[in-house]
Design an enzyme around this catalytic site. Structure first.
Site, PDB file in Angstrom:
ATOM      1  N   CYS A 229       0.461   4.098  10.560  1.00  0.00           N
ATOM      2  CA  CYS A 229       1.025   5.141   9.709  1.00  0.00           C
ATOM      3  C   CYS A 229       1.751   6.163  10.581  1.00  0.00           C
ATOM      4  CB  CYS A 229      -0.037   5.850   8.887  1.00  0.00           C
ATOM      5  SG  CYS A 229       0.692   7.172   7.882  1.00  0.00           S
TER       6      CYS A 229
ATOM      7  N   GLY B 279      12.742   0.322   2.484  1.00  0.00           N
ATOM      8  CA  GLY B 279      13.826  -0.056   1.576  1.00  0.00           C
ATOM      9  C   GLY B 279      14.724  -1.122   2.185  1.00  0.00           C
TER      10      GLY B 279
ATOM     11  N   GLY C 217       7.480  -3.042  -1.507  1.00  0.00           N
ATOM     12  CA  GLY C 217       7.191  -1.608  -1.502  1.00  0.00           C
ATOM     13  C   GLY C 217       8.249  -0.786  -2.203  1.00  0.00           C
TER      14      GLY C 217
ATOM     15  N   ASN D 295       9.605   8.560   3.819  1.00  0.00           N
ATOM     16  CA  ASN D 295       8.482   9.268   3.213  1.00  0.00           C
ATOM     17  C   ASN D 295       7.602   9.839   4.306  1.00  0.00           C
ATOM     18  OD1 ASN D 295       5.485   8.204   3.262  1.00  0.00           O
ATOM     19  ND2 ASN D 295       6.805   6.401   3.443  1.00  0.00           N
TER      20      ASN D 295
ATOM     21  N   SER E 283       0.827  -1.203   0.000  1.00  0.00           N
ATOM     22  CA  SER E 283       0.000   0.000   0.000  1.00  0.00           C
ATOM     23  C   SER E 283       0.867   1.261   0.000  1.00  0.00           C
ATOM     24  CB  SER E 283      -0.877  -0.007   1.247  1.00  0.00           C
ATOM     25  OG  SER E 283      -1.666   1.153   1.279  1.00  0.00           O
TER      26      SER E 283
ATOM     27  N   LYS F 105      -2.307  -4.184   9.968  1.00  0.00           N
ATOM     28  CA  LYS F 105      -0.938  -3.809   9.566  1.00  0.00           C
ATOM     29  C   LYS F 105      -0.226  -3.166  10.740  1.00  0.00           C
ATOM     30  CE  LYS F 105       1.745  -1.438   5.983  1.00  0.00           C
ATOM     31  NZ  LYS F 105       1.689  -0.803   4.645  1.00  0.00           N
TER      32      LYS F 105
END
Lengths: 302, 256
Positions: free
Chosen positions: A129, A216, A264, A69, A21, A164
């Site tokens: 988040c 990453g 991702g 991000n 996502s 999640k």
């Protein structure tokens, strides 16, 4: 059943590779490069109750072997998703996983209720988040909060519910157990790790939000460790993510206990990464004469 | 349509200190590219690709030309690639410049490394273009011969007067606008320059398109990372440089 197919929380996936996502939008941008039907599924952009504009730029910073991000859940809202995106995605012969986030219990309830009335295949609930002020990670950092959101979503939908999880906690296994106890069908992990970069010339954080989520290859070993801990703590299936870039990473994550894999940031480095990982897994299962389900959780710890 | 491919480097030139000019073979991308679009290039060893604007499109040869500055380690990796090796690219990306008929009058402004995407525009308008381009000093000047060849009127500016005239491109713009009223102004360069040009265009009610940059991740419009603040019907809306841009109508951009 092919050697790469998996059944996860009662849903059949032709292979275990799912773009994560927030990295894949609703698939349109990548459809020009390969058919979406090649993918096991798609976890679509996180959706909130109403339109969210997102955070001020800059929202992106590169880091050693990764990135930060702070997009901040920019999305058009659940009604627009159901009206404009879902019908199209459902024609693509791939599993559609809605990803939802709320700033309070009512928002989670409202979105899950709306999705229950659609033909979306699965609901992934983002309680992790790091980029929004209210809600989001606030629920995901305590067992009580995670349990509360699981209970609410569970009570309004019969769709498979996947929570999640945030890695920014002391014991992710305890949070997973709290979700399992409230009826979650699966857990996915890890969301991004909270990080920060500073421009030494301007003495300003690179991200306007000051902090953001790290993803990453840099986070891969952390993700493998957490997937292993969670898989050993719960009976529900685990979707592993965090820095998976190659088919070997996917195998490693499955050995740690994941039966589904999200990819991702690797998509930003190579938009073809999900397809290359699927091809690598196909060759691997052929070469080893095994099914992927044979390797889930089969790490032999010392 | 965009393409992901390995594009062989067929020409590579160092045209100023730290500035490289490459021609890469990618016939599919070249066929569809328009001025103002960009190429997203993998820098091996780095997570995020580097977006580089397109400086030339040769559909017959199937090539794109890119001119870029080494700004950090990632662009240095790309600059070290030799002729014969390939760049891993996604292209063409983004929303390019709107091109008017070639008999319309255009003012085209490039500041520093913002100059490369303006070359295809100058080629489009030819003698109906006034190109204003500015640099720090004579050593930083690039693409002068390319712009001369388009037949456009050309004003070269440097901050210190070591090449062309001394002063900023915005001063030259004021002067050009005294002599003529263009149908459109195009600009790419530092934000302070773009802001002044946008204000000037708005004052004279001249259409103006500007090319922006922002830290970018996916390059294709999926991740919503490269946000740009715009206004629509008096409401603030985050658009995205990689997909809605890099070219925006100046009047919709909210300058920080």
């Amino acid at each position: 059943m092919s050697a790469t197919s998996v059944t996860f929380a009662g849903i059949d996936f032709k292979n275990p590779i799912v773009p994560a996502s927030g990295t894949f939008g609703y698939g349109h941008e990548y459809e020009e490069l390969y058919p979406l039907s090649r993918l096991g599924g798609i976890s679509v952009k996180g959706t909130t109750g109403k339109l969210r504009p997102g955070n001020l730029p800059p929202r992106i910073a590169e880091t050693p072997s990764g990135m930060l991000n702070s997009v901040g859940l920019q999305n058009p809202g659940i009604d627009a998703f159901i009206r404009d995106e879902l019908p199209y995605l459902k024609t693509k012969d791939t599993v559609v996983i809605a990803n939802i986030a709320g700033s309070d219990e009512n928002e989670y309830r409202e979105i899950a209720e709306k999705l229950d009335a659609t033909d979306v295949d699965m609901i992934e609930v983002n309680i992790s988040c790091p980029n929004v002020k209210a809600g989001g990670a606030a629920f995901g950092v305590s067992c009580e909060g995670a349990a509360q959101i699981t209970r609410i979503v569970r009570s309004v939908t019969s769709k498979p519910v996947m929570m999640k999880l945030s890695p920014n906690v002391t014991s992710i296994a305890d949070i997973a157990k709290a979700c399992e106890a409230e009826g979650a069908d699966a857990v996915s992990l890890i969301n991004t790790l909270l990080g920060m970069r500073i421009d030494i010339r301007t003495r300003r954080p690179i991200l306007h939000n000051n902090v953001g989520g790290l993803s990453g290859p840099a986070v891969f070993p952390v993700a493998v460790r957490m997937v292993w801990q969670v898989a050993n703590a719960v009976k529900i299936p685990v979707c592993g993510m965090g820095g998976v870039s190659t088919w070997e990473d996917a195998v490693e994550m499955m050995l740690a206990g994941a039966s589904l894999i999200q990819v991702g940031a690797a998509i930003f480095t190579d938009p073809l990464a999900p397809v290359k990982i699927i091809e690598g897994l196909e060759e691997y299962t052929k070469r080893e004469n095994i099914s992927l389900t044979d390797i889930v959780g089969k790490v032999q710890p010392w | 349509m965009k393409y992901a491919c390995l594009a062989p480097i067929i020409r590579k030139t160092n045209i100023a200190k730290g500035i490289w000019d490459m021609e890469i073979l990618c016939p599919d991308a070249a066929r569809e590219a328009v001025p103002g679009q960009f190429v997203d290039i993998l820098a091996e060893g780095y997570t995020l690709r580097r977006p580089i604007s397109i400086c030339g499109i040769d559909r017959d040869k199937g090539t794109l030309r890119i001119v870029f500055e080494v700004r950090g380690k990632g662009t240095a990796v790309i600059a070290q690639k030799e002729v014969g090796s390939s760049l891993d690219i996604i292209a063409p990306l983004g929303h390019g410049f709107d091109l008017l008929d070639t008999d319309k009058r255009a003012v085209i402004i490039g500041g520093g490394i913002g100059t490369p995407p303006m070359v295809p525009l100058a080629q489009h308008y030819g003698a109906n273009a006034s190109v204003i381009f500015g640099f720090r000093d004579a050593r930083a000047v690039i693409l002068k011969e390319d712009i001369e060849r388009t037949g456009a009127d050309m004003i070269l500016c440097t901050d210190d007067g070591t090449a062309g005239r001394k002063g900023f491109v915005t001063d030259a713009l004021d002067e050009v606008l005294k002599a003529l009223r263009p149908d459109i102004i195009y600009a790419c360069g530092p934000m302070v320059m773009l802001r002044r040009i946008a204000e000037r265009a708005a004052k004279d009610d001249i259409r103006c398109q500007i090319s922006l940059e922002e830290r970018m991740a996916c390059g294709v419009g999926a991740c919503l990372g490269c946000a740009c603040v715009t206004k629509q019907d008096d409401k603030t809306v985050y658009k995205h440089v990689c997909k809605n841009g890099p070219v925006f109508d100046a009047k919709e951009v909210v300058f920080a």
